[in-house]
Design an enzyme around this catalytic site. Sequence first.
Site, PDB file in Angstrom:
ATOM      1  CB  SER A 119     -35.319  27.941  19.467  1.00  0.00           C
ATOM      2  OG  SER A 119     -35.823  27.928  20.799  1.00  0.00           O
ATOM      3  CD  GLU A 120     -32.694  26.010  23.456  1.00  0.00           C
ATOM      4  OE1 GLU A 120     -32.549  25.179  24.389  1.00  0.00           O
ATOM      5  OE2 GLU A 120     -32.364  27.199  23.569  1.00  0.00           O
ATOM      6  CG  LEU A 121     -38.790  19.509  18.997  1.00  0.00           C
ATOM      7  CD1 LEU A 121     -39.849  19.726  20.070  1.00  0.00           C
ATOM      8  CD2 LEU A 121     -39.429  19.414  17.622  1.00  0.00           C
ATOM      9  CG  HIS A 159     -35.549  21.727  26.093  1.00  0.00           C
ATOM     10  ND1 HIS A 159     -34.753  21.042  25.200  1.00  0.00           N
ATOM     11  CD2 HIS A 159     -35.015  22.969  26.208  1.00  0.00           C
ATOM     12  CE1 HIS A 159     -33.770  21.831  24.787  1.00  0.00           C
ATOM     13  NE2 HIS A 159     -33.908  22.998  25.373  1.00  0.00           N
ATOM     14  CD  GLN A 199     -34.973  27.273  25.982  1.00  0.00           C
ATOM     15  OE1 GLN A 199     -34.862  26.250  26.676  1.00  0.00           O
ATOM     16  NE2 GLN A 199     -34.388  28.409  26.310  1.00  0.00           N
TER      17      GLN A 199
END
Length: 363
Positions: free
Chosen positions: A272-274, A245, A243
């Site tokens: 996938s979720e930077l 974050h 991810q």
Amino acid sequence: MKFLFLLAALTSFLPFTDDVNEPIPVARPSASQTLAEASPFHIGFAISPARIQNIALYRQTVIQEANSITADVAMKPSRISPQKGVYKFEEADQLIAFAQSQKKRIHGHTLVWYIDTSPTWLKQIRDSTELESTLQSYIQTVATHFKGKVASWDVVNEAFDKQGAIRTDSLEGPGRPTFNVGKILGKDYVARMFQYAHNADPDARLFYNDYAQETRPAKLEAILAMVADFKRRGVPIHGLGLQMHISIDTPDAGIENAIRRYAETGLLVHISELDIAMNPDKKKDFVPTPELLEKQYEKYKFVVSTYKKVVPASQQFGITMWGVDDGTSWIPGFCKCADNVLLFDANYVKKRSYQGFLEGLKE
């Protein structure tokens, strides 16, 4: 002049593809190139169908900069099936139609998640046989509906706790229904969800997705052990989602280690979720300074260049930003603080972080 004419003629015959499931040809970044044009792998945004419809600059930015999209919430269980036996695909279908019209790859997110986007009716199931059957039916219905349209799925999201054990708790507050999938179905439930997804859509790439692997070694090791176990047993898994974050203070060594260890599995690797926070201390009076913006620039550059360097080209599934612009980012609402975590400001103007991402693609 003859040399320049010959060079132009030759480059006009370079191969290209309009199939969003095929690798994007390697291109040399320039000031005029978008991220998608500059990247040898897919560049994505997590997006909202409503914002695509209603915010022209949001839509334009997605169209220009990305060649892959993920639904931020439109394909999560609470949106797809708010009531037992009821399936509402309209919002997700709207996103699919937009992606197809723009020839962009679609990554599905997510089929099973233990926390806040699981519908209340599903969280109320306590019997293991009923829950297993219900999740199998849900995955079958949803994956079949999107078969041939969605290239890949985050099958299970965030199954491990920070100690590396399968979650048997919930982060939800007192008085709210919990959905302790691991406690009800046992620690091997993740493997069965992957099998159900593969049975429904054998052509879809299947990912396990989680966060904090760069700062929680126990979680990283548990995920890698799960992958090794799946491979031994023939459980269908094709990729891993980091991810990411993270913040400007996240150690570079941890970021590189997580990316490297994932690459060593031989599976596809998806950042996938930077997003990258500049206010990790959640200060209420936070104001981004030039120094903080420079740190964010450097961190984006490091993440992108490390991914490009460490992950073999055949395993580079791509990098997806979790949001398009600072004005619609999920972070301020989550942390109850000000922050500017993405590549575009609230007016869709490229930030210093955008340049960092672009320069990371050059290295």
